[in-house]
Design a protein around this motif. Structure first.
Motif, PDB file in Angstrom:
ATOM      1  N   THR A 138      -6.156  34.833 -22.043  1.00 21.13           N
ATOM      2  CA  THR A 138      -7.107  35.825 -22.512  1.00 21.13           C
ATOM      3  C   THR A 138      -6.446  37.182 -22.678  1.00 21.13           C
ATOM      4  O   THR A 138      -6.685  37.897 -23.653  1.00 21.13           O
ATOM      5  CB  THR A 138      -8.280  35.925 -21.525  1.00 21.13           C
ATOM      6  OG1 THR A 138      -8.847  34.634 -21.380  1.00 21.13           O
ATOM      7  CG2 THR A 138      -9.334  36.878 -22.056  1.00 21.13           C
ATOM      8  N   LYS A 139      -5.581  37.580 -21.700  1.00 20.52           N
ATOM      9  CA  LYS A 139      -4.897  38.862 -21.810  1.00 20.52           C
ATOM     10  C   LYS A 139      -3.978  38.868 -23.028  1.00 20.52           C
ATOM     11  O   LYS A 139      -3.839  39.885 -23.714  1.00 20.52           O
ATOM     12  CB  LYS A 139      -4.112  39.141 -20.527  1.00 20.52           C
ATOM     13  CG  LYS A 139      -5.009  39.322 -19.302  1.00 20.52           C
ATOM     14  CD  LYS A 139      -4.196  39.572 -18.059  1.00 20.52           C
ATOM     15  CE  LYS A 139      -5.097  39.655 -16.841  1.00 20.52           C
ATOM     16  NZ  LYS A 139      -4.331  39.846 -15.596  1.00 20.52           N
ATOM     17  N   LEU A 153      -6.102  39.584 -26.037  1.00 21.62           N
ATOM     18  CA  LEU A 153      -6.444  40.996 -26.158  1.00 21.62           C
ATOM     19  C   LEU A 153      -5.272  41.801 -26.694  1.00 21.62           C
ATOM     20  O   LEU A 153      -5.425  42.664 -27.549  1.00 21.62           O
ATOM     21  CB  LEU A 153      -6.884  41.547 -24.796  1.00 21.62           C
ATOM     22  CG  LEU A 153      -8.148  40.935 -24.202  1.00 21.62           C
ATOM     23  CD1 LEU A 153      -8.455  41.570 -22.849  1.00 21.62           C
ATOM     24  CD2 LEU A 153      -9.325  41.150 -25.133  1.00 21.62           C
ATOM     25  N   ARG A 205     -21.463  45.081 -20.838  1.00 25.85           N
ATOM     26  CA  ARG A 205     -20.376  44.101 -20.902  1.00 25.85           C
ATOM     27  C   ARG A 205     -20.532  43.006 -19.848  1.00 25.85           C
ATOM     28  O   ARG A 205     -19.566  42.535 -19.270  1.00 25.85           O
ATOM     29  CB  ARG A 205     -19.019  44.791 -20.767  1.00 25.85           C
ATOM     30  CG  ARG A 205     -18.640  45.647 -21.965  1.00 25.85           C
ATOM     31  CD  ARG A 205     -17.313  46.358 -21.749  1.00 25.85           C
ATOM     32  NE  ARG A 205     -16.807  46.929 -22.997  1.00 25.85           N
ATOM     33  CZ  ARG A 205     -15.725  47.687 -23.080  1.00 25.85           C
ATOM     34  NH1 ARG A 205     -15.025  47.946 -21.983  1.00 25.85           N
ATOM     35  NH2 ARG A 205     -15.324  48.169 -24.237  1.00 25.85           N
ATOM     36  N   GLU A 237      -8.424  47.278 -21.269  1.00 24.24           N
ATOM     37  CA  GLU A 237      -9.122  47.601 -22.510  1.00 24.24           C
ATOM     38  C   GLU A 237      -8.148  48.194 -23.519  1.00 24.24           C
ATOM     39  O   GLU A 237      -7.230  48.943 -23.169  1.00 24.24           O
ATOM     40  CB  GLU A 237     -10.252  48.596 -22.245  1.00 24.24           C
ATOM     41  CG  GLU A 237     -11.022  48.995 -23.487  1.00 24.24           C
ATOM     42  CD  GLU A 237     -12.231  49.868 -23.180  1.00 24.24           C
ATOM     43  OE1 GLU A 237     -12.654  50.608 -24.088  1.00 24.24           O
ATOM     44  OE2 GLU A 237     -12.741  49.814 -22.045  1.00 24.24           O
ATOM     45  N   TYR A 247     -10.889  42.834 -21.093  1.00 22.27           N
ATOM     46  CA  TYR A 247     -10.841  41.713 -20.149  1.00 22.27           C
ATOM     47  C   TYR A 247     -11.103  42.271 -18.759  1.00 22.27           C
ATOM     48  O   TYR A 247     -10.499  43.260 -18.351  1.00 22.27           O
ATOM     49  CB  TYR A 247      -9.485  41.018 -20.174  1.00 22.27           C
ATOM     50  CG  TYR A 247      -9.369  39.934 -19.111  1.00 22.27           C
ATOM     51  CD1 TYR A 247      -9.890  38.669 -19.337  1.00 22.27           C
ATOM     52  CD2 TYR A 247      -8.765  40.199 -17.888  1.00 22.27           C
ATOM     53  CE1 TYR A 247      -9.811  37.681 -18.359  1.00 22.27           C
ATOM     54  CE2 TYR A 247      -8.672  39.217 -16.911  1.00 22.27           C
ATOM     55  CZ  TYR A 247      -9.200  37.959 -17.142  1.00 22.27           C
ATOM     56  OH  TYR A 247      -9.117  36.996 -16.182  1.00 22.27           O
ATOM     57  N   TYR A 248     -12.035  41.643 -18.016  1.00 19.34           N
ATOM     58  CA  TYR A 248     -12.410  42.096 -16.674  1.00 19.34           C
ATOM     59  C   TYR A 248     -12.031  41.050 -15.638  1.00 19.34           C
ATOM     60  O   TYR A 248     -12.430  39.883 -15.751  1.00 19.34           O
ATOM     61  CB  TYR A 248     -13.919  42.342 -16.575  1.00 19.34           C
ATOM     62  CG  TYR A 248     -14.421  43.583 -17.275  1.00 19.34           C
ATOM     63  CD1 TYR A 248     -13.548  44.535 -17.783  1.00 19.34           C
ATOM     64  CD2 TYR A 248     -15.790  43.810 -17.417  1.00 19.34           C
ATOM     65  CE1 TYR A 248     -14.018  45.670 -18.417  1.00 19.34           C
ATOM     66  CE2 TYR A 248     -16.269  44.947 -18.038  1.00 19.34           C
ATOM     67  CZ  TYR A 248     -15.384  45.868 -18.543  1.00 19.34           C
ATOM     68  OH  TYR A 248     -15.846  46.995 -19.166  1.00 19.34           O
ATOM     69  N   ASP A 249     -11.290  41.474 -14.645  1.00 22.92           N
ATOM     70  CA  ASP A 249     -11.014  40.669 -13.456  1.00 22.92           C
ATOM     71  C   ASP A 249     -12.020  41.112 -12.398  1.00 22.92           C
ATOM     72  O   ASP A 249     -11.904  42.193 -11.830  1.00 22.92           O
ATOM     73  CB  ASP A 249      -9.578  40.912 -12.999  1.00 22.92           C
ATOM     74  CG  ASP A 249      -9.183  40.035 -11.824  1.00 22.92           C
ATOM     75  OD1 ASP A 249     -10.038  39.297 -11.320  1.00 22.92           O
ATOM     76  OD2 ASP A 249      -8.016  40.114 -11.396  1.00 22.92           O
ATOM     77  N   SER A 276     -14.631  36.295 -14.226  1.00 26.45           N
ATOM     78  CA  SER A 276     -13.921  36.982 -15.311  1.00 26.45           C
ATOM     79  C   SER A 276     -14.849  37.125 -16.506  1.00 26.45           C
ATOM     80  O   SER A 276     -15.744  36.303 -16.726  1.00 26.45           O
ATOM     81  CB  SER A 276     -12.657  36.231 -15.711  1.00 26.45           C
ATOM     82  OG  SER A 276     -12.973  34.959 -16.247  1.00 26.45           O
ATOM     83  N   TYR A 299     -14.619  38.594 -20.776  1.00 27.69           N
ATOM     84  CA  TYR A 299     -13.843  39.191 -21.854  1.00 27.69           C
ATOM     85  C   TYR A 299     -14.732  39.343 -23.078  1.00 27.69           C
ATOM     86  O   TYR A 299     -15.779  38.695 -23.204  1.00 27.69           O
ATOM     87  CB  TYR A 299     -12.611  38.349 -22.193  1.00 27.69           C
ATOM     88  CG  TYR A 299     -12.909  37.003 -22.815  1.00 27.69           C
ATOM     89  CD1 TYR A 299     -12.999  36.851 -24.195  1.00 27.69           C
ATOM     90  CD2 TYR A 299     -13.096  35.879 -22.013  1.00 27.69           C
ATOM     91  CE1 TYR A 299     -13.271  35.623 -24.758  1.00 27.69           C
ATOM     92  CE2 TYR A 299     -13.362  34.642 -22.573  1.00 27.69           C
ATOM     93  CZ  TYR A 299     -13.450  34.514 -23.949  1.00 27.69           C
ATOM     94  OH  TYR A 299     -13.731  33.291 -24.512  1.00 27.69           O
ATOM     95  N   LYS A 308     -19.339  38.986 -25.737  1.00 29.38           N
ATOM     96  CA  LYS A 308     -18.763  38.864 -24.396  1.00 29.38           C
ATOM     97  C   LYS A 308     -18.964  37.445 -23.902  1.00 29.38           C
ATOM     98  O   LYS A 308     -19.931  36.753 -24.280  1.00 29.38           O
ATOM     99  CB  LYS A 308     -19.403  39.867 -23.433  1.00 29.38           C
ATOM    100  CG  LYS A 308     -20.911  39.765 -23.342  1.00 29.38           C
ATOM    101  CD  LYS A 308     -21.489  40.955 -22.591  1.00 29.38           C
ATOM    102  CE  LYS A 308     -23.008  40.890 -22.519  1.00 29.38           C
ATOM    103  NZ  LYS A 308     -23.650  41.023 -23.859  1.00 29.38           N
TER     104      LYS A 308
END
Length: 738
Positions: free
Chosen positions: A2-3, A6, A99, A518, A538-540, A568, A570, A593
């Motif tokens: 995913t990262k 992004l 989000r 972001e 992307y959120y951890d 997670s 994204y 999202k």
């Protein structure tokens, strides 16, 4: 993976705009509105053009609130990508999600994942944000963790409401609106100089009528608005270098509540009646029990209703010290909540709730920020808050003879120290660094749940604290004079707290944290006729706070806010504003999202109940692995506005429509999934070009779309109910400026 997605997306965006080298110089304040105008914002507590701020930011101008049907802060969900606001179970307790980060709970004692600020003053309890929006200059919605600039720590984002300031010249005006179901709303203001150095502004609004639901048995109407709000502001130029702003707002809401519909057949507890599922959109029912009416101070003919009032007082002092600006914001808030809801949607008292709260908040913020030129800009600050929230709720549940009371007294003391700094390394590259340390002590005194006629036991004191760092590292790079690429990594924290639903679930849950990655772009193209902004993230997500279960050995199953170890999320947003020809403006926004639990062993209520004696004790707890399960929020939303302004034979005319699509609200329980929907609003405005008045015809929910806000099964999933939203309404608005 995913990262990597992004990073590659951000790179493609940058390449796409790298060829935009020399945007045409066009004034942004063109009175003919032939270009996309810029907006000065204070999202970073400095006055900056919105396109120069390297954060994901949406702005709603105050003048468009009526067109977009934004009458309370909750309505922002229909104008801002990747944002949802739900009034929990039709009541006055909203829950914000940005989000995908946000809670679903109906108690009023816990901190919000999204900070709400009015003129830089934090409202830590979202129940206090439900008054009328009036005399607003603009609203700013920031996506992503916040905390290094002001106020309190949040994981989801922030909503800043900026009201209109006093003016140096005498002016005034009013809007008067009348619509379906005899609803009317009047808002007015007067502003100007009082003395040479003292300015003042007085604004007020009232909203009345509009009952659109009816009782299935008696035909009695429900949904009457009864709101009143007044705000006074003073601005005093105390010295050449010091300005003092004093603001006071009083609001009262005595409106009816929202009635519930029956989604399926409903057999009452004594078996005397089985109601069929409701087919009519506007149908509902209610009946307050005598013992609940007595404790609430209501008559036996009471309808679901609110009796809420609040008072906000703030003093803002800003002094130019030569090398820096010193800003002090002192604030005091009080709010009293009294709210009766009928969640079973029948004339039987099988799921009735009366909420009561007395909230008091005292806060002080100090900020020192550089004000001289140079490559380095800095800001340091501190925020202190002292809060008390005494409240609880009475409930009447199916097959329980006595009135149930869950009361608590909560105290919070918090201190945050923060800094935000930028360094312009080159003409095009700017680096950002922010840091925050926050400490908080939160206590709750409660005797738990007591069912009459039993007397409450001695109360128990619960405690939890917080000592956390958060921060942000970022960069802003000007690809061209009119396109900026930005990227950041930030950490946000939301306080832990207490579940105040029932007997023994008040044991604290932990704080949640988010590490957010972001990247985005802001650009003005084609001679400032097109603005295109976008961001990916992307959120951890660690220790996510969710509605869950726990078992008490003696009392059995209890609903409780619990923590998910790892999740997670994204997604991304695109926002576009386009003026293809003079007079025609088009705005579009798209949000997407997706999220899942990465590690989550949840209690299996059905299996645990089956493994233990019916009457307890509950010694065997069975869990199941929910890792990989989708998070419960809409994946997609899309919205926009199209408006055309023109002149015809001495008249200024404006035709406008705005719309929003919201994807289904996902739930692991099929009966709790809320379907997707489209909403359309429309406005037609006309006024003489040489006069100070204009009249508008409007329609909200133009195509009469049925949609729901929440669903619940308080009396088991076999008796589901829902809180519907209003159908099409039409009306007329008169606006006059002096």
């Amino acid at each position: 993976m995913t990262k990597a997605f992004l990073a590659s997306t951000a790179s493609l965006i940058a390449l796409a705009f790298s060829g935009v080298a020399h945007a045409e110089e066009v004034a942004l304040d063109d009175p003919q509105a032939t270009r996309v105008g810029d907006i000065v914002v204070t999202a970073q507590r400095r006055e900056q053009a919105s396109q120069d701020v390297g954060v994901s930011l949406s702005i709603i101008g105050g003048q468009t609130l009526d067109e977009r049907a934004i009458s309370v802060v909750n309505d922002l969900e229909n104008a801002v990508p990747n944002m949802e606001v739900d009034s929990q179970f039709g009541g006055g307790q909203p829950q914000f999600r940005i989000r995908g980060i946000g809670a679903r709970e109906y108690s009023s004692n816990n901190a919000s994942t999204v900070g709400v600020y009015v003129d830089e003053v934090a409202h830590p309890y979202t129940v206090t944000t439900q008054g009328a929006l009036f005399d607003v200059a603009r609203m700013e919605v920031l996506r992503g963790p916040q905390g290094t600039l002001y106020g309190r720590n949040t994981t989801g984002g922030a909503v800043n409401v900026i009201t209109n300031a006093p003016t140096y010249y005498l002016t005034g005006g009013f809007n008067a609106e009348y619509g379906s179901y005899d609803r009317y709303k009047v808002e007015g203001f007067v502003s100007g100089p009082i003395t040479e150095k003292l300015l003042g502004r007085l604004a007020a609004t009232t909203e009345q009528g509009g009952a659109w639901q009816y009782h299935r048995d008696t035909g009695e109407a429900l949904g009457e608005a009864d709101k009143l709000a007044i705000r006074g502001r003073l601005t005093w130029d105390a010295t050449d270098n010091t300005t003092v702003d004093l603001s006071a707002t009083w609001q009262q809401d005595n409106s009816d509540g929202l009635g519930f519909r029956l989604l399926g057949p409903y057999r009452v507890a004594d078996g005397s009646i089985t109601y069929p599922a409701d087919t009519a959109w506007r149908i509902t029912a209610w009946q307050i029990a005598p013992d609940m009416a007595a404790v609430a101070g209501l008559g036996l003919d009471a309808k679901p209703q609110r009796d809420n009032d609040g008072f906000d007082l703030s003093l803002r002092i800003k002094s130019d010290l030569g090398f820096a600006d010193l800003t002090s914001i002192s604030a005091y808030q009080t709010f009293e909540r009294n709210e009766y809801n009928d969640w079973d949607g029948t004339r039987f008292a099988e799921s009735d709730v009366y909420f009561y709260n007395e909230i008091e908040v005292l806060s002080q913020e100090l900020r020192l920020s550089s004000n001289i030129g140079g490559p380095v800009q800095w800001m340091v600050g501190a925020h202190y808050a002292n809060e008390s929230n005494d409240g609880g709720f009475y409930t009447r549940f199916r097959s329980i003879a006595g009135l149930i009371n869950t009361a608590y007294a909560q105290d919070v003391e918090a201190l945050g120290l923060f800094t935000h700094n930028s360094w312009q390394v080159t003409d095009r590259l700017n680096l950002i660094a922010g840091l925050r340390w926050e400490t908080e002590e939160r206590t709750l005194l409660s005797a738990g749940t007591v069912t009459a006629p039993a007397l409450p036991p001695a109360p128990t004191l619960y405690e939890t604290d917080l000592s956390e760092f958060s921060g942000r590292l970022g960069l802003e790079y000007d690809l061209t004079d009119s396109a900026m690429l930005y990227a950041s990594v930030s950490r946000g924290v939301k306080s832990g707290g207490f579940t105040t639903y029932n007997a023994t679930s008040a044991t604290p849950f932990k704080p949640e944290t988010v590490i957010a990655y972001e990247a985005g772009i802001k650009s003005d193209l084609w001679g400032n006729r097109l603005r295109l902004n976008g961001a990916v993230f992307y959120y951890d997500y660690q220790d996510q706070q969710v509605q869950g279960l726990e078992y008490d050995r003696i009392n059995g199953r209890l609903g409780k806010i619990t923590n998910v170890p790892e999740s997670s999320i994204y997604g991304g947003e695109i926002e576009l504003t386009w003026v293809p020809v003079d007079g025609l403006s088009i705005t579009q926004n798209l949000g997407y999202k997706s999220g899942k639990y990465e590690k989550y062993d949840a209690i299996d209520g059905t299996a645990t109940d089956a493994a233990n004696p019916v009457d307890g004790p509950w010694d065997i707890i069975i869990t199941n692995d929910r890792s990989g399960e989708r998070l419960g929020f809409p994946k997609l939303n899309y919205g926009g506005q199209v408006a055309y302004d023109w002149m015809f034979k001495g008249w200024n005319l404006r035709a406008e429509t705005n719309y929003n699509y919201r994807d289904e609200l996902y739930s692991v329980t099929a009966s709790s999934i809320i379907d997707d929907y489209w909403l359309f609003n429309a406005n037609l405005t006309a006024g003489p070009s040489d006069a100070n008045w204009r009249v508008s015809l409007w329609s909200r929910n133009l195509f009469d779309t049925y949609y729901e806000e929440t669903r619940n099964g308080f009396n088991s999933s076999s008796r589901p109910t829902t809180s519907p939203r209003q159908g099409r309404t039409v009306g007329v608005r008169l606006s006059v400026d002096f």
